[in-house]
Scaffold this active site. Structure first.
Site, mmCIF file in Angstrom:
data_model
loop_
_atom_site.group_PDB
_atom_site.id
_atom_site.type_symbol
_atom_site.label_atom_id
_atom_site.label_comp_id
_atom_site.label_asym_id
_atom_site.label_seq_id
_atom_site.Cartn_x
_atom_site.Cartn_y
_atom_site.Cartn_z
ATOM 1 N N ASP A 87 -70.141 -20.195 -41.479
ATOM 2 C CA ASP A 87 -68.915 -20.155 -42.275
ATOM 3 C C ASP A 87 -68.531 -21.573 -42.664
ATOM 4 O O ASP A 87 -68.753 -22.517 -41.888
ATOM 5 C CB ASP A 87 -67.746 -19.559 -41.479
ATOM 6 C CG ASP A 87 -67.849 -18.054 -41.311
ATOM 7 O OD1 ASP A 87 -68.744 -17.448 -41.913
ATOM 8 O OD2 ASP A 87 -67.022 -17.504 -40.563
ATOM 9 N N ILE A 88 -67.933 -21.725 -43.843
ATOM 10 C CA ILE A 88 -67.325 -23.003 -44.210
ATOM 11 C C ILE A 88 -66.031 -23.150 -43.418
ATOM 12 O O ILE A 88 -65.179 -22.262 -43.441
ATOM 13 C CB ILE A 88 -67.038 -23.073 -45.716
ATOM 14 C CG1 ILE A 88 -68.338 -22.897 -46.514
ATOM 15 C CG2 ILE A 88 -66.358 -24.387 -46.079
ATOM 16 C CD1 ILE A 88 -68.127 -22.829 -48.020
ATOM 17 N N ASN A 95 -58.587 -23.592 -50.722
ATOM 18 C CA ASN A 95 -57.971 -22.782 -51.777
ATOM 19 C C ASN A 95 -56.473 -23.016 -51.857
ATOM 20 O O ASN A 95 -55.903 -23.098 -52.954
ATOM 21 C CB ASN A 95 -58.253 -21.295 -51.522
ATOM 22 C CG ASN A 95 -59.676 -20.902 -51.888
ATOM 23 O OD1 ASN A 95 -60.300 -21.524 -52.754
ATOM 24 N ND2 ASN A 95 -60.199 -19.889 -51.235
ATOM 25 N N ASP A 104 -64.448 -22.646 -55.407
ATOM 26 C CA ASP A 104 -65.743 -22.282 -55.984
ATOM 27 C C ASP A 104 -66.699 -23.478 -55.993
ATOM 28 O O ASP A 104 -67.899 -23.332 -55.739
ATOM 29 C CB ASP A 104 -65.564 -21.763 -57.412
ATOM 30 C CG ASP A 104 -64.970 -20.360 -57.449
ATOM 31 O OD1 ASP A 104 -64.873 -19.726 -56.383
ATOM 32 O OD2 ASP A 104 -64.592 -19.916 -58.551
ATOM 33 N N GLU A 130 -66.917 -17.132 -47.965
ATOM 34 C CA GLU A 130 -67.373 -18.463 -47.549
ATOM 35 C C GLU A 130 -68.434 -18.347 -46.465
ATOM 36 O O GLU A 130 -68.672 -19.268 -45.703
ATOM 37 C CB GLU A 130 -66.200 -19.315 -47.042
ATOM 38 C CG GLU A 130 -65.602 -18.904 -45.715
ATOM 39 C CD GLU A 130 -64.541 -17.822 -45.824
ATOM 40 O OE1 GLU A 130 -63.740 -17.713 -44.878
ATOM 41 O OE2 GLU A 130 -64.505 -17.090 -46.829
#
Length: 237
Positions: A87-88, A95, A104, A130
Site C-alpha cells: 500500500d502507498i 488526496n 493520480d 493505492e
C-alpha cells in the site's frame, strides 16, 4: 433525408474502435474488415481489458488469473514463487492536501517505480486504489528480502512532482509470502498470507518490509485439508 440506421453489430464495432482510440492504442494491422484487422481488434480489446486504465499495469482480474496459474505451477514443480502486496503509505493525506489529480500522479509514479524493479517475467498489478501486488515466479527465499527492499527503497527515493515547486515524498509498506511448494493451495490463501505480513509492516510504522519466514514454510489448516482431499488421505489428528 433520414440516414438508414446502422445495425447493432456496426454500432458495437464503432464503440470498440472509439474505446481503443481513447486508450491510445496504435492503428490496427491490415485493411479494415480483413481477418488480420479483426484479429488485431480482438487482441487489442483483450489487452485493454487486462490493464488498469490509470497506470497501464495489470488490473485485478488479470492479477487473479495469473495468481491462480502461478500457485498451480508451484504445486506441480516445487519452484519457489513470492507474492508481494503493498500500500502507498498515508495516501489519503495526499488526496486531502493536494487533490485527487496529485493522488493520480503519485499512483502512476509508484507504478513506474515498481516496473523498474522487476524482471520481464514478473507481474506487477494495481489491485485497488493505492494497492499494488507483484508476483515473482522462480524467486528463491534467499532473494526475497533483497527484492522487496529494492522496491521499498526505489519508491522512498522518488519524490513525486505534483505541481510547480511541489514535491511529495512517497513510501510503501510491503508484505510478502512464498507460495507453499508441493502443496495444493488457493490464490485466496496466498494473498491472505501476504496481507498478514503487510498488516505487520503497517503496525511497525510503515515504509517497512515484512516477509513470511520461508524457512518455516507454514502450511495452514485449509491447505492441509486441500492436500488430504487431493490425495485421498485422512487427517486423524
Amino acid at each position: 433525408m433520414n440516414r438508414p440506421a446502422l445495425p447493432p453489430s456496426a454500432l458495437r464495432l464503432d464503440q470498440a474502435l472509439q474505446l481503443l482510440e481513447h486508450s491510445g492504442q496504435a492503428g490496427l494491422p491490415g485493411e479494415p474488415g480483413s481477418p488480420a484487422w479483426l484479429q488485431g481488434l480482438i487482441d487489442a480489446l483483450v489487452e485493454l481489458s487486462s490493464r488498469d486504465a490509470l497506470t497501464g499495469l495489470s488490473n485485478r482480474r488479470s492479477f487473479e488469473l495469473a495468481l491462480g496459474r502461478e500457485i498451480d505451477r508451484v504445486a506441480r514443480s516445487g519452484e519457489p514463487a513470492l507474492l508481494l502486496t503493498m500500500d502507498i503509505d498515508h495516501f489519503k493525506r495526499v488526496n486531502d492536501s493536494y487533490g485527487h489529480n496529485a493522488g493520480d500522479l503519485v499512483i502512476k509514479a509508484v507504478a513506474g517505480a515498481l516496473l523498474d524493479c522487476v524482471r520481464p517475467m514478473d507481474l506487477v498489478a494495481r489491485v485497488g486504489g493505492e494497492e499494488f501486488a507483484i508476483i515473482l515466479p522462480n524467486c528463491p527465499s534467499a532473494f526475497g528480502e533483497t527484492v522487496a527492499e529494492r522496491v521499498r527503497r526505489r519508491v522512498e527515493r522518488m519524490p513525486v512532482v505534483v505541481g510547480p515547486g511541489q514535491h511529495i515524498a512517497v513510501s510503501v509498506s510491503i508484505g510478502g509470502a512464498f507460495a507453499p511448494q508441493w502443496v495444493r493451495s488457493t490464490p485466496a490463501l496466498w494473498v491472505e498470507r501476504a496481507d498478514q505480513q503487510l498488516y505487520r509492516a503497517k503496525a511497525l510504522g510503515r515504509n517497512v518490509v515484512q516477509l513470511e519466514p520461508a524457512a518455516v514454510s507454514l502450511v495452514s489448516n485449509d491447505e492441509k485439508r486441500l492436500l488430504f482431499e487431493s490425495t485421498g488421505f485422512q487427517d486423524f489428528e
